[in-house]
Design a protein around this motif. Structure first.
Motif, short mmCIF file in Angstrom:
data_model
loop_
_atom_site.label_atom_id
_atom_site.label_comp_id
_atom_site.label_asym_id
_atom_site.label_seq_id
_atom_site.Cartn_x
_atom_site.Cartn_y
_atom_site.Cartn_z
N THR A 15 -10.73 1.64 -0.31
CA THR A 15 -10.17 0.63 -1.07
C THR A 15 -9.97 0.71 -2.63
OG1 THR A 15 -12.19 -0.58 -1.37
CG2 THR A 15 -11.04 -1.17 0.69
N TYR A 30 -7.61 -0.59 -4.31
CA TYR A 30 -6.18 -0.87 -4.26
C TYR A 30 -5.62 -1.01 -5.98
CZ TYR A 30 -5.87 -0.80 0.53
OH TYR A 30 -6.15 -0.52 1.87
N GLY A 69 -8.47 -1.19 -9.51
CA GLY A 69 -7.27 -0.28 -8.94
C GLY A 69 -6.91 0.91 -9.69
N HIS A 117 -1.80 8.43 -4.17
CA HIS A 117 -2.11 7.12 -3.65
C HIS A 117 -2.39 6.34 -4.75
CE1 HIS A 117 -6.32 9.22 -3.38
NE2 HIS A 117 -5.39 10.18 -2.89
N TYR A 143 -3.21 -3.25 -8.26
CA TYR A 143 -2.19 -4.09 -8.02
C TYR A 143 -1.74 -4.26 -9.47
CZ TYR A 143 -4.62 -5.00 -3.60
OH TYR A 143 -5.03 -4.86 -2.30
N GLU A 192 0.81 -1.24 -0.09
CA GLU A 192 0.09 -0.03 0.11
C GLU A 192 0.64 1.24 -0.18
OE1 GLU A 192 -3.93 2.04 2.59
OE2 GLU A 192 -2.70 0.22 3.32
N LYS A 218 -4.56 3.96 -4.76
CA LYS A 218 -6.03 3.35 -4.44
C LYS A 218 -6.96 4.47 -4.68
CE LYS A 218 -5.84 3.77 0.66
NZ LYS A 218 -6.31 3.01 1.71
#
Length: 327
Positions: free
Chosen positions: A299, A301, A206, A291, A303, A176, A293
């Motif tokens: 959430t 995120y 994401g 960020h 990936y 994260e 995410k």
């Protein structure tokens, strides 16, 4: 001027330490980003050797060959016991997707809640083989013949970095990155956000986001839950400035994406081509966060892998955007 000197923030996989990824530019630390992962993680180094990164360290990965990249991964659990050298064993499964992976020259035959097999291709990390399958609820049997090492079975629709186990299963926590207080390297009223990245799966949810910490002012590159779909969103003062989607042939390979924002001049460039634009007379404000995410309180995120990220304090010309995003 050049694309390097024009940028306020440039990141590519190079320097890092616990809880921090260094920016190439600026060099005074004001552009460094925060990172966390509350477990260790294995990765493949430049020589092709498997190494272990400490808690809260994001290593540069060379898995799959090519240039180094930062590989952001979700939380996963290796359900296999004594994974370094696999022996025949049972796993309890749910009705969902699983990924089996290993190194070696042997074969794993799968029976029970799924039927199939996977044959090894060699004894180095570059020879790692994998199989993604959908199981039913019940008992899955993995029958081993020959040499099967560094084995892993995890719930998910793609394999992740190896998690060694002993007598119990092992969980690796998610990667994260959420960084606030970097308004000095972001000009809210205009600029360009650039990434060179690949999603971990063709179906993702994401995002890369620069924002005010919420959703009222943001520039977002969004890998959606629709197969191979990329969505670009610019919001200013809670008003939608640009919201477009592009379907790519394969979002799991590297794509270069640039989003330009300025009152009256907004555009998206993907792989050297301008795909969308509008002249909406608004702009974000108060952007001070980066960020991986949806926001710093939710959430979605990102990936996958990224090899470069840059933020420009002013919009670039069409020729510069073509140069920046051409593969």
């Amino acid at each position: 001027m050049s694309l390097y000197t024009d940028a306020n923030l440039i990141m590519y996989p190079s320097g890092y330490k616990a809880s921090e990824i260094y920016s190439l530019k600026p060099t005074d630390g004001s552009g460094d980003i925060s990172f966390s992962r509350s477990t260790t993680k294995t990765y493949i180094d430049a020589s092709g050797t498997r190494q272990t990164a400490a808690t809260n360290v994001m290593p540069v990965s060379y898995e799959g060959g090519g240039c180094g990249k930062f590989n952001f991964e979700p939380q996963r659990t290796n359900l296999i016991l004594n994974s370094d050298t696999l022996v025949t064993q049972n796993i309890t499964t749910s009705a969902t997707s699983y990924a089996l992976s290993f190194e070696g020259t042997g074969t794993v035959t799968i029976s029970g809640t799924y039927s199939g097999s996977l044959v090894g291709a060699g004894t180095t990390p570059s020879n790692r083989v994998s199989l993604v399958f959908t199981a039913t609820a019940g008992t899955l049997t993995l029958t081993v013949s020959g040499s099967v090492v560094f084995s892993q079975t995890e719930a998910g629709d793609y394999p992740t970095s190896y998690m060694p186990t002993g007598a119990t299963t092992v969980t690796r926590n998610l990667d994260e990155s959420v960084t606030t207080g970097i308004s000095s390297v972001i000009n809210s009223s205009e600029g360009v956000l650039y990434i060179n990245a690949a999603a971990a799966s063709s179906i993702m949810n994401g995002r890369f986001v620069i924002s005010d910490g919420g959703s009222s002012n943001r520039v977002m590159i969004f890998y959606t839950s629709v197969t191979n779909e990329l969505r670009i969103i610019i919001t200013g003062g809670g008003t939608s400035i640009l919201d477009v989607t592009q379907t790519l042939a394969d979002i799991t390979v590297l794509h270069k994406v640039a989003v330009k924002w300025k009152s009256g001049d907004n555009a998206v460039w993907i792989n050297g081509v301008e795909t969308d634009s509008n002249s909406f007379a608004a702009a974000p404000s108060g952007i001070d966060s980066l960020h991986f995410k949806r926001s710093n309180v939710s959430t979605s995120y990102f990936y996958g892998e990224f090899q470069a990220l840059a933020v420009y304090p002013s919009i670039l010309t069409d020729s510069q955007l073509t140069e920046l995003t051409t593969l």
